[in-house]
Motif scaffolding. Sequence first.
Motif, PDB file in Angstrom:
ATOM      1  N   GLY A  36      -2.860 -25.955 -51.940  1.00 31.87           N
ATOM      2  CA  GLY A  36      -2.181 -25.735 -53.209  1.00 31.87           C
ATOM      3  C   GLY A  36      -1.020 -26.703 -53.379  1.00 31.87           C
ATOM      4  O   GLY A  36      -0.584 -27.353 -52.426  1.00 31.87           O
ATOM      5  N   ASP A  37      -0.515 -26.815 -54.606  1.00 34.08           N
ATOM      6  CA  ASP A  37       0.627 -27.700 -54.868  1.00 34.08           C
ATOM      7  C   ASP A  37       1.800 -27.324 -53.978  1.00 34.08           C
ATOM      8  O   ASP A  37       2.216 -26.156 -53.961  1.00 34.08           O
ATOM      9  CB  ASP A  37       1.061 -27.606 -56.331  1.00 34.08           C
ATOM     10  CG  ASP A  37       0.082 -28.284 -57.271  1.00 34.08           C
ATOM     11  OD1 ASP A  37      -0.752 -29.069 -56.799  1.00 34.08           O
ATOM     12  OD2 ASP A  37       0.160 -28.020 -58.496  1.00 34.08           O
ATOM     13  N   ILE A  38       2.345 -28.295 -53.268  1.00 35.23           N
ATOM     14  CA  ILE A  38       3.456 -28.018 -52.364  1.00 35.23           C
ATOM     15  C   ILE A  38       4.659 -27.488 -53.124  1.00 35.23           C
ATOM     16  O   ILE A  38       5.468 -26.718 -52.603  1.00 35.23           O
ATOM     17  CB  ILE A  38       3.828 -29.283 -51.555  1.00 35.23           C
ATOM     18  CG1 ILE A  38       4.832 -28.919 -50.456  1.00 35.23           C
ATOM     19  CG2 ILE A  38       4.330 -30.391 -52.445  1.00 35.23           C
ATOM     20  CD1 ILE A  38       5.068 -30.026 -49.457  1.00 35.23           C
ATOM     21  N   VAL A  39       4.769 -27.890 -54.378  1.00 36.88           N
ATOM     22  CA  VAL A  39       5.833 -27.413 -55.249  1.00 36.88           C
ATOM     23  C   VAL A  39       5.301 -27.497 -56.682  1.00 36.88           C
ATOM     24  O   VAL A  39       4.480 -28.360 -56.986  1.00 36.88           O
ATOM     25  CB  VAL A  39       7.113 -28.270 -55.073  1.00 36.88           C
ATOM     26  CG1 VAL A  39       6.848 -29.730 -55.430  1.00 36.88           C
ATOM     27  CG2 VAL A  39       8.267 -27.732 -55.894  1.00 36.88           C
ATOM     28  N   HIS A  40       5.731 -26.590 -57.533  1.00 33.71           N
ATOM     29  CA  HIS A  40       5.249 -26.583 -58.913  1.00 33.71           C
ATOM     30  C   HIS A  40       6.026 -27.607 -59.748  1.00 33.71           C
ATOM     31  O   HIS A  40       6.746 -27.252 -60.697  1.00 33.71           O
ATOM     32  CB  HIS A  40       5.362 -25.180 -59.508  1.00 33.71           C
ATOM     33  CG  HIS A  40       4.391 -24.216 -58.912  1.00 33.71           C
ATOM     34  ND1 HIS A  40       4.639 -22.871 -58.790  1.00 33.71           N
ATOM     35  CD2 HIS A  40       3.154 -24.409 -58.378  1.00 33.71           C
ATOM     36  CE1 HIS A  40       3.600 -22.281 -58.219  1.00 33.71           C
ATOM     37  NE2 HIS A  40       2.700 -23.195 -57.967  1.00 33.71           N
ATOM     38  N   ASN A  41       5.863 -28.857 -59.353  1.00 34.99           N
ATOM     39  CA  ASN A  41       6.481 -29.952 -60.077  1.00 34.99           C
ATOM     40  C   ASN A  41       5.576 -31.169 -59.942  1.00 34.99           C
ATOM     41  O   ASN A  41       5.412 -31.726 -58.855  1.00 34.99           O
ATOM     42  CB  ASN A  41       7.880 -30.251 -59.519  1.00 34.99           C
ATOM     43  CG  ASN A  41       8.619 -31.274 -60.355  1.00 34.99           C
ATOM     44  OD1 ASN A  41       8.355 -32.464 -60.259  1.00 34.99           O
ATOM     45  ND2 ASN A  41       9.532 -30.805 -61.193  1.00 34.99           N
ATOM     46  N   ARG A  42       4.972 -31.550 -61.055  1.00 30.75           N
ATOM     47  CA  ARG A  42       3.969 -32.622 -61.041  1.00 30.75           C
ATOM     48  C   ARG A  42       4.526 -33.938 -60.528  1.00 30.75           C
ATOM     49  O   ARG A  42       3.854 -34.667 -59.791  1.00 30.75           O
ATOM     50  CB  ARG A  42       3.407 -32.809 -62.458  1.00 30.75           C
ATOM     51  CG  ARG A  42       2.352 -33.899 -62.581  1.00 30.75           C
ATOM     52  CD  ARG A  42       1.746 -33.920 -63.978  1.00 30.75           C
ATOM     53  NE  ARG A  42       2.738 -34.181 -65.002  1.00 30.75           N
ATOM     54  CZ  ARG A  42       3.123 -35.408 -65.379  1.00 30.75           C
ATOM     55  NH1 ARG A  42       2.595 -36.480 -64.782  1.00 30.75           N
ATOM     56  NH2 ARG A  42       4.014 -35.570 -66.331  1.00 30.75           N
ATOM     57  N   MET A  43       5.752 -34.256 -60.885  1.00 26.96           N
ATOM     58  CA  MET A  43       6.340 -35.523 -60.486  1.00 26.96           C
ATOM     59  C   MET A  43       6.502 -35.612 -58.971  1.00 26.96           C
ATOM     60  O   MET A  43       6.229 -36.646 -58.357  1.00 26.96           O
ATOM     61  CB  MET A  43       7.700 -35.711 -61.176  1.00 26.96           C
ATOM     62  CG  MET A  43       7.665 -35.580 -62.687  1.00 26.96           C
ATOM     63  SD  MET A  43       6.616 -36.835 -63.468  1.00 26.96           S
ATOM     64  CE  MET A  43       7.601 -38.300 -63.163  1.00 26.96           C
ATOM     65  N   GLU A  44       6.932 -34.517 -58.364  1.00 31.36           N
ATOM     66  CA  GLU A  44       7.103 -34.517 -56.907  1.00 31.36           C
ATOM     67  C   GLU A  44       5.753 -34.541 -56.199  1.00 31.36           C
ATOM     68  O   GLU A  44       5.601 -35.204 -55.164  1.00 31.36           O
ATOM     69  CB  GLU A  44       7.917 -33.295 -56.472  1.00 31.36           C
ATOM     70  CG  GLU A  44       8.190 -33.235 -54.977  1.00 31.36           C
ATOM     71  CD  GLU A  44       9.189 -34.287 -54.506  1.00 31.36           C
ATOM     72  OE1 GLU A  44      10.065 -33.936 -53.700  1.00 31.36           O
ATOM     73  OE2 GLU A  44       9.090 -35.461 -54.915  1.00 31.36           O
ATOM     74  N   VAL A  45       4.783 -33.830 -56.747  1.00 30.31           N
ATOM     75  CA  VAL A  45       3.439 -33.849 -56.162  1.00 30.31           C
ATOM     76  C   VAL A  45       2.873 -35.268 -56.185  1.00 30.31           C
ATOM     77  O   VAL A  45       2.263 -35.722 -55.207  1.00 30.31           O
ATOM     78  CB  VAL A  45       2.506 -32.875 -56.918  1.00 30.31           C
ATOM     79  CG1 VAL A  45       1.052 -33.078 -56.494  1.00 30.31           C
ATOM     80  CG2 VAL A  45       2.930 -31.427 -56.665  1.00 30.31           C
ATOM     81  N   GLU A  46       3.098 -35.977 -57.281  1.00 32.22           N
ATOM     82  CA  GLU A  46       2.611 -37.358 -57.376  1.00 32.22           C
ATOM     83  C   GLU A  46       3.326 -38.268 -56.372  1.00 32.22           C
ATOM     84  O   GLU A  46       2.715 -39.161 -55.787  1.00 32.22           O
ATOM     85  CB  GLU A  46       2.812 -37.876 -58.797  1.00 32.22           C
ATOM     86  CG  GLU A  46       1.874 -37.218 -59.814  1.00 32.22           C
ATOM     87  CD  GLU A  46       2.139 -37.669 -61.245  1.00 32.22           C
ATOM     88  OE1 GLU A  46       3.106 -38.447 -61.455  1.00 32.22           O
ATOM     89  OE2 GLU A  46       1.390 -37.240 -62.153  1.00 32.22           O
ATOM     90  N   ARG A  47       4.624 -38.056 -56.178  1.00 31.33           N
ATOM     91  CA  ARG A  47       5.372 -38.863 -55.208  1.00 31.33           C
ATOM     92  C   ARG A  47       4.826 -38.657 -53.794  1.00 31.33           C
ATOM     93  O   ARG A  47       4.617 -39.624 -53.043  1.00 31.33           O
ATOM     94  CB  ARG A  47       6.856 -38.489 -55.242  1.00 31.33           C
ATOM     95  CG  ARG A  47       7.738 -39.331 -54.309  1.00 31.33           C
ATOM     96  CD  ARG A  47       9.162 -38.826 -54.290  1.00 31.33           C
ATOM     97  NE  ARG A  47       9.310 -37.598 -53.537  1.00 31.33           N
ATOM     98  CZ  ARG A  47       9.474 -37.551 -52.206  1.00 31.33           C
ATOM     99  NH1 ARG A  47       9.502 -38.670 -51.495  1.00 31.33           N
ATOM    100  NH2 ARG A  47       9.604 -36.388 -51.602  1.00 31.33           N
ATOM    101  N   LEU A  48       4.566 -37.407 -53.443  1.00 34.43           N
ATOM    102  CA  LEU A  48       4.065 -37.112 -52.103  1.00 34.43           C
ATOM    103  C   LEU A  48       2.611 -37.547 -51.937  1.00 34.43           C
ATOM    104  O   LEU A  48       2.183 -37.887 -50.832  1.00 34.43           O
ATOM    105  CB  LEU A  48       4.234 -35.623 -51.805  1.00 34.43           C
ATOM    106  CG  LEU A  48       5.690 -35.169 -51.650  1.00 34.43           C
ATOM    107  CD1 LEU A  48       5.790 -33.651 -51.634  1.00 34.43           C
ATOM    108  CD2 LEU A  48       6.304 -35.757 -50.388  1.00 34.43           C
ATOM    109  N   HIS A  49       1.857 -37.527 -53.028  1.00 35.97           N
ATOM    110  CA  HIS A  49       0.476 -38.010 -52.970  1.00 35.97           C
ATOM    111  C   HIS A  49       0.452 -39.480 -52.572  1.00 35.97           C
ATOM    112  O   HIS A  49      -0.405 -39.924 -51.795  1.00 35.97           O
ATOM    113  CB  HIS A  49      -0.214 -37.818 -54.318  1.00 35.97           C
ATOM    114  CG  HIS A  49      -1.665 -38.221 -54.322  1.00 35.97           C
ATOM    115  ND1 HIS A  49      -2.082 -39.502 -54.573  1.00 35.97           N
ATOM    116  CD2 HIS A  49      -2.793 -37.492 -54.086  1.00 35.97           C
ATOM    117  CE1 HIS A  49      -3.396 -39.573 -54.499  1.00 35.97           C
ATOM    118  NE2 HIS A  49      -3.854 -38.353 -54.216  1.00 35.97           N
TER     119      HIS A  49
END
Length: 294
Positions: A36-49
């Motif tokens: 699941g998303d590590i955090v409910h924030n698309r921008m941070e998910v993209e950074r970690l991706h």
Amino acid sequence: MNVTIDKHSGYCFGVEFAIQMAEDELAHQSTLYCLGDIVHNRMEVERLHALGLRIIDREQLGTLHDCKVLIRAHGEPPETYQLALENNLELIDASCPVVLKLQNRVKHAFDATTRQDGQIVLYGQPGHAEVTGLNGQTGNRAIIVMNEEDLSQIDFTRPVTLFSQTTKSTAGFYRMKQLMEERIQAAGGSLEAFDANDSICRQVSNREPALRRFAIEHDIIIFVSGRKSSNGKALFSVVNQTNPRSYFVENEQELDETWFEGAHSVGICGATSTPMWLMQRVADRISAVPEAAV
């Protein structure tokens, strides 16, 4: 135009801990799976991706073997840990300590109330990762309520134990508690058999009065949050009720220069899932708005 970032906004301890664990693992390996998303924030998910974090769902988890999987701050139900054993998965468990403690409380309450023919009720968002983990402690037999209409699922002549998702609104929880007490009395039940537990995280609830003060201090409020964030929705509601000139954005690209007309001060705040770097990016964009536009 003065632009100020709320010093109390940004990651809560649990989210910060989970992201740090992910970054530490990715410093030594090219890929890390996260359930699941590590955090409910698309921008941070993209950074970690970009660093190698790969988000998977529960179905995909069942196909993995002999690798590492990160458990995010929201926590997981017991079946996730059982599957990890069966598939030889190494879990990097970043479950928030507050959530883990609540899971334990729900499990003990369920065991106790089952002997009394009672019911466990969770005030939370159906399908939310934390609620799924909490419900798992009851064998998925808890009653999940979000609004007054959901209360029809409860038998108010039997004992009821109420808990809250940790990121829900404090006002919302106590409103639900009051409604349940009224239903119990109307059904002829006993209030002594009603055990209401305010299990909202204090890092969340303490932000509400601080945000109200912050919202009053500024002409315009820009609230930065991922749209899937339950905490973001709750906190924005607090801000918007205090200052009607409040706007919800996911990133700096969603800003509208017309919002700032006549404004002398702008306050930027966010959810417990909003990274500080993103609020700073929004602040920089607002500071670049031409004076003629404001």
